[in-house]
Structure formats: structure tokens, C-alpha cells
Design a protein around this motif. Structure first.
Motif, PDB file in Angstrom:
ATOM      1  N   GLN A  75       0.887  -1.150  -0.004  1.00 46.25           N
ATOM      2  CA  GLN A  75      -0.076   0.046   0.139  1.00 46.25           C
ATOM      3  C   GLN A  75       0.848   1.178  -0.002  1.00 46.25           C
ATOM      4  N   VAL A 101       2.760  -6.478   4.733  1.00 48.42           N
ATOM      5  CA  VAL A 101       1.265  -6.817   5.251  1.00 48.42           C
ATOM      6  C   VAL A 101       0.679  -7.905   4.869  1.00 48.42           C
ATOM      7  N   ASN A 103      -1.941  -9.919   6.439  1.00 45.81           N
ATOM      8  CA  ASN A 103      -3.121 -10.404   7.265  1.00 45.81           C
ATOM      9  C   ASN A 103      -4.418  -9.559   7.410  1.00 45.81           C
ATOM     10  N   MET A 104      -4.392  -8.840   6.284  1.00 45.70           N
ATOM     11  CA  MET A 104      -5.435  -7.837   6.173  1.00 45.70           C
ATOM     12  C   MET A 104      -6.552  -8.558   5.293  1.00 45.70           C
ATOM     13  N   GLY A 105      -7.660  -7.765   4.873  1.00 39.22           N
ATOM     14  CA  GLY A 105      -8.578  -8.443   4.030  1.00 39.22           C
ATOM     15  C   GLY A 105      -8.288  -8.849   2.863  1.00 39.22           C
ATOM     16  N   TYR A 108      -6.729  -5.990   0.299  1.00 37.61           N
ATOM     17  CA  TYR A 108      -5.479  -5.169   0.637  1.00 37.61           C
ATOM     18  C   TYR A 108      -4.668  -5.365  -0.657  1.00 37.61           C
ATOM     19  N   GLN A 265       0.372  -2.578  10.715  1.00 43.22           N
ATOM     20  CA  GLN A 265      -0.416  -3.226  11.797  1.00 43.22           C
ATOM     21  C   GLN A 265      -1.151  -2.209  12.658  1.00 43.22           C
ATOM     22  N   TYR A 326      -8.304  -0.878   4.415  1.00 40.11           N
ATOM     23  CA  TYR A 326      -8.662  -1.271   5.973  1.00 40.11           C
ATOM     24  C   TYR A 326      -9.969  -1.099   6.313  1.00 40.11           C
ATOM     25  N   HIS A 328     -12.566  -2.715   7.529  1.00 39.51           N
ATOM     26  CA  HIS A 328     -12.739  -3.301   8.606  1.00 39.51           C
ATOM     27  C   HIS A 328     -12.579  -2.481  10.050  1.00 39.51           C
TER      28      HIS A 328
END
Ligand SMILES: *Cc1c(COP(=O)(O)O)cnc(C)c1O
Length: 336
Positions: A75, A101, A103-105, A108, A265, A326, A328
Motif C-alpha cells: 500500500q 502486511v 493479514n489484512m482483508g 488489500y 499493523q 483497511y 474493517h
């Protein structure tokens, strides 16, 4: 300091506004808080990389380059602004995106800055975390050279001495605004990552003999490592500027308490800071950099490190495009 000696092209809208955050100052009941709107630099949704790219891309043009090569996290705001700068000067942009990163949706790697990279026709390839990404970018540059292109390799974040000139220039712009508003600035606070922003500010302030402290809120590295990176680059920038006298390491301060579990994170303090600025001032920060930077400023106020009677300038370095990677964290629908 005489910045017109260096090659520079116009990519952004300057000067960016310097504004008082009346509501936030009241809410936090500490220092008077001002914001330098470098999220409004204007290049493809703006951000701090635009200032650096005005010098870096001018150097690329001077060298006869036809392709900008750079690297960043998935990103990356820097990659997005570099891709936009390339369109403006009629160059191609090749980028390497590091999967820092993971572990995002689902969105991402498709939403936010990645979507904008697609629209800017940036050619990008992914790399797993942990490689020397600047070395990877140099190797990509070599491969493009073998294919007959003329690449110009920009380090991650545009953070070398040429790029940092952009923030020496910001220091001059900010002081001029403060002087014309009769505002005495005590401290500057901003998010620090690849170090060019803080190094340029410190070198510029030093060149102008301005006793304003800069508090860097680290988004990744430990305090020691960040101070080291900023100090080395500030010294190289000061040398490039031709400033006489050594730059003292005491001029560099960084805090690593706001990184949380790691780069990109989320932390509760970041989410609270972003929500507060949106609610109080109608301004969007970002989850990776400026949100943690603001969390740091709030933390320093609560700790009494930034006090009533002081004037503090928060530099909004941009990045709100990444909010869409991000959802969520902020969506009331998703929370419901
Ligand atoms: C790159 C970036 C930073 C950090 O600036 P450095 O010069 O890399 O230290 C801060 N905020 C945003 C939004 C960024 O994109």
C-alpha cells in the motif's frame, strides 16, 4: 541554503496550507495545535513524496531517463506518487511491492493505493518480505537497462539526499508561513519511516538556524535505529545543501512506542486518533503513517511532553488512500 541551485520540476500545489486545529486543541486541552497540510500536495491524492519527487524526477530528466524504478510496501503512497509523477513527465514507472502486511482483508492487494497504481499504469511485481528492497530495485533497473530502457532508480520512500531536499524546502516554506502569521513554532511532529522527511526538515531548519525541535513518530524501526537512519541522511542532506558546521545528533528525536505489532499493523491508539481527527476536524489521516503519527502526538500531550502554551505543528504527510485497504477498522456497517 539556496534550493534553486538544484534541478526541480513542479509536480504539486505549494505552499500547502498551515492551519490551526481549533477543535482538536480544545479537545486535548494541551498545546495549540496547527496542521501543515502536506496531504494536499495535489499529485494523485497528494502526500509527502511529492516534495521529494520534484527534485528526484528533475534529476531523472536531467540524466535522460525514460523510466522511473522504485519500491515500497503493497500500500505504498510513495509508489503511487512516483507512478503519477512518471505520467506527468511522460515516463514509465516500474515498481516492486513488498508483502510486508499479509493479514489484512481480501482487498488489500487490489484496493486503495494498488487500485490507483493500476489506474496510473504502473508496472509492479510483488516480493516477499525481508529482502533488501533497494538492492532488488537496482537489479530491476539493470534488467530494464538490458532491455534498452533508461531507468532512474529511486530508493524506497524517495529517501536519499536529493529527495530530502524536498523537506528542507518544506522547512523554509513552513517558517515563512509561520513568520507571516506571527506564529512561533515550538515543535514539529510527524510520522517517520524511510527517514527523508525528518532528515530534510532537520537539515533545512539547521541551515536556517531555526530552533524548532522535530519529533519523529516511528512507524516501523526501533528508536535507536530510526534516529541513526535520520541522522545519517540529515548529515548527507546538509552536506548537499552546503551548510557549514556539523549537524548535532541531539537534533534528532524519534519515538517507537506507537509502532504496535509492526509496520502497517493497526493499533487502538491509531484507530482512535484517526476517528478523533475525522470527528473533530473533518480531516482524514491514514492507518500506516499519519494515524500513528497523530497517536504519537496525542501520547506526547498526555505524557506532558507537549504542554499548554506551546505551539505544535503536526505535518499531515498524506496516505488516506490506504484507508480503503483497511475498511474493517472504520466501517460502522462492518462493525455492526
Ligand atoms: C512515506 C510516508 C511517511 C514517512 O515519510 P518518510 O520520509 O518515509 O520518513 C509518512 N506518511 C505517509 C503518509 C507516507 O506515505
Amino acid at each position: 541554503m539556496h534550493l534553486a541551485r538544484f534541478n526541480r520540476i513542479s509536480l504539486g500545489h505549494f505552499p500547502t496550507p498551515l492551519e490551526k486545529l481549533e477543535n482538536l486543541s480544545r479537545t486535548l486541552d494541551g498545546p495549540e495545535i496547527y496542521i501543515k497540510r502536506d496531504d494536499c500536495t495535489g499529485l494523485a491524492t497528494g502526500g509527502n513524496k511529492t516534495r521529494k519527487l520534484e527534485f528526484l524526477v528533475a534529476d531523472a530528466v536531467a540524466q535522460g531517463a525514460d523510466t522511473l524504478v522504485t519500491q515500497g510496501a503493497t500500500q505504498s503512497n510513495h509508489v503511487r506518487q512516483t507512478a503519477a509523477a512518471a505520467r506527468r513527465v511522460g515516463m514509465k514507472c516500474h515498481a516492486l511491492l513488498e508483502r510486508r502486511v499479509t493479514n489484512m482483508g481480501d482487498d488489500y492487494e487490489a484496493a486503495g493505493n494498488v487500485l490507483l497504481d493500476d489506474m496510473l499504469r504502473c508496472e509492479y511485481e510483488y516480493r516477499d518480505e525481508g529482502l533488501d528492497m533497494n538492492a532488488e530495485a537496482e537489479a530491476l533497473g539493470e534488467r530494464l537497462r538490458d532491455r534498452g530502457l533508461k531507468p532512474y532508480v529511486i530508493p524506497g520512500g524517495g529517501s536519499n539526499a536529493i529527495g530530502a531536499l524536498g523537506y528542507a524546502s518544506c522547512a523554509a516554506e513552513l517558517l515563512q508561513q509561520a513568520d507571516s502569521q506571527n506564529l512561533k513554532i515550538d515543535r514539529i511532529v510527524h510520522a517517520t519511516g524511510s527517514a527523508g522527511t525528518q532528515a530534510g526538515l532537520v537539515a533545512g531548519l539547521h541551515a536556517m538556524n531555526a530552533p524548532v525541535r522535530v519529533e519523529g513518530i516511528s512507524v516501523r524501526a526501533s528508536r535507536e535505529k530510526q534516529i541513526d537512519n535520520v541522522y545519517k541522511l540529515a548529515c548527507r542532506t546538509s552536506e548537499l545543501l552546503g551548510v557549514k558546521g556539523d549537524l548535532s545528533r541531539d537534533l534528532i528525536e524519534a519515538y517507537d512506542e506507537y509502532v504496535g505489532p509492526g509496520y502497517g499493523q493497526p493499533t487502538d491508539a491509531m484507530v482512535d486518533a484517526i476517528s478523533l481527527l475525522a470527528a473533530d476536524e473533518g480531516i482524514f489521516l491514514d492507518p500506516v503513517y499519519s494515524g500513528k503519527g497523530m497517536a504519537g502526538m496525542i501520547g506526547l500531550i498526555r505524557a506532558g511532553e507537549l504542554k499548554k502554551g506551546e505551539n505544535v505543528v503536526f505535518i499531515h504527510t498524506g496516505g488516506a488512500s490506504a484507508l480503503f485497504a483497511y475498511p474493517h477498522l472504520f466501517s460502522r456497517q462492518k462493525a455492526a
